[in-house]
Design a protein around this motif. Structure first.
Motif, PDB file in Angstrom:
ATOM      1  N   TYR A 247      30.314 132.864  18.238  1.00 24.40           N
ATOM      2  CA  TYR A 247      29.196 134.068  17.404  1.00 24.40           C
ATOM      3  C   TYR A 247      29.911 133.934  15.590  1.00 24.40           C
ATOM      4  O   TYR A 247      28.522 133.808  15.106  1.00 24.40           O
ATOM      5  N   TYR A 248      31.044 133.317  15.369  1.00 28.33           N
ATOM      6  CA  TYR A 248      31.367 133.287  14.310  1.00 28.33           C
ATOM      7  C   TYR A 248      30.637 132.449  13.556  1.00 28.33           C
ATOM      8  O   TYR A 248      30.052 132.231  12.121  1.00 28.33           O
ATOM      9  N   ILE A 249      30.471 131.186  14.065  1.00 29.27           N
ATOM     10  CA  ILE A 249      29.400 130.422  13.562  1.00 29.27           C
ATOM     11  C   ILE A 249      28.236 130.790  13.356  1.00 29.27           C
ATOM     12  O   ILE A 249      27.423 130.135  12.392  1.00 29.27           O
ATOM     13  N   GLY A 250      27.713 131.299  14.807  1.00 27.54           N
ATOM     14  CA  GLY A 250      26.106 131.767  14.659  1.00 27.54           C
ATOM     15  C   GLY A 250      25.881 132.244  13.531  1.00 27.54           C
ATOM     16  O   GLY A 250      25.125 132.498  12.145  1.00 27.54           O
ATOM     17  N   ILE A 251      27.157 133.522  12.831  1.00 34.49           N
ATOM     18  CA  ILE A 251      26.778 134.341  11.614  1.00 34.49           C
ATOM     19  C   ILE A 251      26.876 133.559  10.054  1.00 34.49           C
ATOM     20  O   ILE A 251      26.071 132.899   9.201  1.00 34.49           O
ATOM     21  N   ALA A 252      27.917 132.360  10.252  1.00 36.69           N
ATOM     22  CA  ALA A 252      27.426 131.283   9.256  1.00 36.69           C
ATOM     23  C   ALA A 252      26.587 131.169   8.745  1.00 36.69           C
ATOM     24  O   ALA A 252      26.186 130.376   7.347  1.00 36.69           O
ATOM     25  N   ILE A 256      23.812 130.914   5.284  1.00 32.48           N
ATOM     26  CA  ILE A 256      23.174 129.622   4.900  1.00 32.48           C
ATOM     27  C   ILE A 256      22.323 129.533   5.073  1.00 32.48           C
ATOM     28  O   ILE A 256      21.174 128.655   4.816  1.00 32.48           O
ATOM     29  N   ASN A 257      21.219 130.381   5.269  1.00 33.45           N
ATOM     30  CA  ASN A 257      20.003 130.890   6.038  1.00 33.45           C
ATOM     31  C   ASN A 257      19.308 129.437   6.791  1.00 33.45           C
ATOM     32  O   ASN A 257      18.202 129.318   6.807  1.00 33.45           O
ATOM     33  N   ILE A 258      20.118 128.903   7.962  1.00 34.71           N
ATOM     34  CA  ILE A 258      19.485 128.240   9.144  1.00 34.71           C
ATOM     35  C   ILE A 258      19.484 128.910  10.140  1.00 34.71           C
ATOM     36  O   ILE A 258      20.765 128.535  11.057  1.00 34.71           O
ATOM     37  N   TYR A 259      18.744 129.671  10.337  1.00 37.40           N
ATOM     38  CA  TYR A 259      18.140 130.503  11.311  1.00 37.40           C
ATOM     39  C   TYR A 259      18.181 129.628  12.682  1.00 37.40           C
ATOM     40  O   TYR A 259      18.522 130.467  13.780  1.00 37.40           O
ATOM     41  N   GLU A 260      17.941 128.776  12.780  1.00 32.67           N
ATOM     42  CA  GLU A 260      17.038 128.535  14.025  1.00 32.67           C
ATOM     43  C   GLU A 260      19.350 127.663  14.618  1.00 32.67           C
ATOM     44  O   GLU A 260      18.944 128.008  16.063  1.00 32.67           O
ATOM     45  N   LYS A 261      19.592 127.194  13.645  1.00 32.82           N
ATOM     46  CA  LYS A 261      21.435 127.146  14.513  1.00 32.82           C
ATOM     47  C   LYS A 261      21.936 127.733  14.502  1.00 32.82           C
ATOM     48  O   LYS A 261      22.822 128.254  15.743  1.00 32.82           O
ATOM     49  N   ALA A 262      21.330 129.131  13.904  1.00 28.62           N
ATOM     50  CA  ALA A 262      22.133 130.391  13.686  1.00 28.62           C
ATOM     51  C   ALA A 262      22.223 130.735  15.383  1.00 28.62           C
ATOM     52  O   ALA A 262      22.779 131.298  16.007  1.00 28.62           O
ATOM     53  N   ILE A 263      20.341 131.179  15.387  1.00 28.61           N
ATOM     54  CA  ILE A 263      19.862 131.557  16.808  1.00 28.61           C
ATOM     55  C   ILE A 263      20.655 130.936  17.917  1.00 28.61           C
ATOM     56  O   ILE A 263      20.868 131.324  19.394  1.00 28.61           O
ATOM     57  N   TYR A 264      20.720 129.081  18.202  1.00 30.86           N
ATOM     58  CA  TYR A 264      20.951 128.443  18.954  1.00 30.86           C
ATOM     59  C   TYR A 264      22.389 129.071  19.807  1.00 30.86           C
ATOM     60  O   TYR A 264      23.573 129.449  20.363  1.00 30.86           O
ATOM     61  N   TYR A 265      23.665 129.279  18.627  1.00 36.03           N
ATOM     62  CA  TYR A 265      24.883 129.875  18.998  1.00 36.03           C
ATOM     63  C   TYR A 265      25.531 131.342  19.500  1.00 36.03           C
ATOM     64  O   TYR A 265      25.936 131.552  20.130  1.00 36.03           O
ATOM     65  N   GLN A 266      23.831 131.922  19.181  1.00 33.65           N
ATOM     66  CA  GLN A 266      23.980 133.006  18.910  1.00 33.65           C
ATOM     67  C   GLN A 266      23.857 133.245  20.631  1.00 33.65           C
ATOM     68  O   GLN A 266      24.135 133.928  21.552  1.00 33.65           O
ATOM     69  N   VAL A 280      23.720 140.307  20.877  1.00 34.41           N
ATOM     70  CA  VAL A 280      22.559 140.170  20.545  1.00 34.41           C
ATOM     71  C   VAL A 280      21.775 140.934  19.195  1.00 34.41           C
ATOM     72  O   VAL A 280      20.706 140.742  18.809  1.00 34.41           O
ATOM     73  N   ASN A 281      22.355 141.607  18.636  1.00 25.83           N
ATOM     74  CA  ASN A 281      21.992 141.851  17.488  1.00 25.83           C
ATOM     75  C   ASN A 281      22.144 141.027  16.493  1.00 25.83           C
ATOM     76  O   ASN A 281      20.857 140.804  15.959  1.00 25.83           O
ATOM     77  N   GLU A 282      22.963 139.661  16.304  1.00 22.44           N
ATOM     78  CA  GLU A 282      22.392 138.608  15.312  1.00 22.44           C
ATOM     79  C   GLU A 282      20.965 137.787  15.659  1.00 22.44           C
ATOM     80  O   GLU A 282      20.811 137.777  14.499  1.00 22.44           O
ATOM     81  N   LEU A 283      20.775 138.190  17.305  1.00 15.51           N
ATOM     82  CA  LEU A 283      19.625 137.283  17.322  1.00 15.51           C
ATOM     83  C   LEU A 283      18.266 138.157  16.874  1.00 15.51           C
ATOM     84  O   LEU A 283      17.074 137.429  16.369  1.00 15.51           O
ATOM     85  N   GLY A 284      18.027 139.031  16.773  1.00 18.83           N
ATOM     86  CA  GLY A 284      17.015 139.939  15.993  1.00 18.83           C
ATOM     87  C   GLY A 284      16.995 140.295  15.230  1.00 18.83           C
ATOM     88  O   GLY A 284      16.260 139.508  14.279  1.00 18.83           O
ATOM     89  N   ILE A 285      17.943 139.880  13.986  1.00 20.24           N
ATOM     90  CA  ILE A 285      17.949 139.342  12.555  1.00 20.24           C
ATOM     91  C   ILE A 285      17.849 138.270  12.042  1.00 20.24           C
ATOM     92  O   ILE A 285      17.395 138.441  11.292  1.00 20.24           O
TER      93      ILE A 285
END
Length: 355
Positions: A247-252, A256-266, A280-285
């Motif tokens: 989750y924290y890696i996803g936020i990081a 830095i606007n790398i949303y695809e990786k953020a989605i992967y980690y979430q 769940v909320n982070e995926l929505g964002i």
């Protein structure tokens, strides 16, 4: 109840017999200036009917009574007199050490510790401190109140030269309290002072390093997300199934606007913990940032149903507007007003829809 108070209360079960000067001289072979109150634990009297009948009390009972009082209440008014009677008598010390060993063998750790503490008042040696630390570490696993007592003994032990032992226990306590910087300092001090690099000590060092990197990485997520990733990503080798780490890696990555990786980690975090509402909320964002509003709505609705958060609700309303679902947007504005009609974002969304 503090351990200090608990020990003092134990003195209520200690009897004090008045011994005149000549009687003390006969028993302990030492001169005193006045009669003294000499302690004997009531448990001895209760368990020895012959003793009660004869009135002849073994000297060993007095010896243990004095060591017990020295350990239970360091400020007791007759302690200096007891030390004078016990000092220099190797047989008394040998006897009490045997009693301590017997109590430990029978797992009577609290009684053993009180006698050890009394022995330390008479003979403040490193060997006694080692045994006190070991027993206190066992006792604190049974009663958390003993942790403060252990910390106090560790502070005394740390003042001795060439004595690494207290530092590994300091490191352990600090690690358990998530004081990773303190723990890192203590474990390194342990090694610097010659502490043995046992498997357990090295594993503790690795755990401290991991905890320190984890904590520091999380603290850097908002201000320095790239630096945070440098600390957090390597932890996956050990904590690959830690949903919070993912989750924290996803936020990081989102920061830095790398949303695809953020989605992967979430998504990975949710795979491990399906009830992790933060992910769940982070995926929505993140889907909203990619302008994938249908998927953003799917996750934000789920998050809102679980939390009833005004912030999540306003994010959901914005996605409805962006996806041209005006009726759903109005419906959720009405819901949001019941939560907090004065929310600033909600007020702005209402103005946007009324244009």
């Amino acid at each position: 109840m503090s351990i200090e108070v608990k020990f003092k209360e134990k003195l209520s079960k200690v009897l004090f017999l008045t011994l005149k000067k000549d009687r003390i001289k006969k028993i302990f072979h030492k001169d005193v200036s006045e009669e003294l109150y000499i302690p004997i634990r009531s448990v001895f009297l209760a368990n020895d009917e012959k003793l009660i009948e004869s009135g002849e009390i073994p000297v060993s009972y007095f010896i243990e009574g004095m060591f017990y009082v020295l350990g239970a209440d360091p400020g007791f008014k007759y302690n200096e007199s007891y030390k004078a009677l016990l000092d220099g008598n190797d047989d008394d010390v040998k006897y009490i050490k045997g009693r301590i060993f017997s109590l430990i063998d029978r797992k009577k750790y609290e009684e053993a510790y009180i006698l050890l503490k009394g022995l330390f008042a008479l003979e403040n040696s490193q060997d006694i401190l080692e045994k006190m630390i070991l027993i206190l570490n066992t006792l604190r696993t049974m009663d958390q109140d003993y942790e403060q007592e252990l910390e106090s003994v560790l502070d005394k032990a740390a003042k001795l030269d060439n004595f690494p032992m207290p530092y590994i226990y300091k490191a352990l306590i600090e690690y358990e309290k998530k004081d990773y910087e303190g723990a890192f300092y203590s474990i390194n001090t342990y090694f610097e002072k010659g502490g043995e690099k046992t498997k357990e000590a090295l594993e503790l060092l690795d755990s401290i390093k991991l905890g320190r990197d984890y904590k520091n990485g999380v603290e850097l997520i908002d201000e320095e997300p790239k630096e945070a990733l440098k600390l957090l990503l390597p932890l996956l080798k050990v904590l690959e199934n830690d949903a919070s780490l993912l989750y924290y890696i996803g936020i990081a990555y989102r920061n830095i606007n790398i949303y695809e990786k953020a989605i992967y980690y979430q998504t990975e975090a949710l795979r491990i913990d399906n009830n992790m509402i933060q992910s769940v909320n982070e995926l929505g964002i993140n889907y909203a940032a990619l302008r994938n509003y249908p998927d953003a709505i799917k996750y934000l609705r789920r998050a809102f149903e679980m939390t009833k958060s005004i912030e999540i609700c306003t994010n959901l309303i914005m996605c409805y507007i962006k996806n041209n679902e005006i009726e759903n947007a109005k419906l959720h504005i009405a819901i949001a007003e019941k939560i907090d009609k004065n929310d600033e974002v909600l007020v702005q969304l209402k103005k946007l829809l009324n244009k």
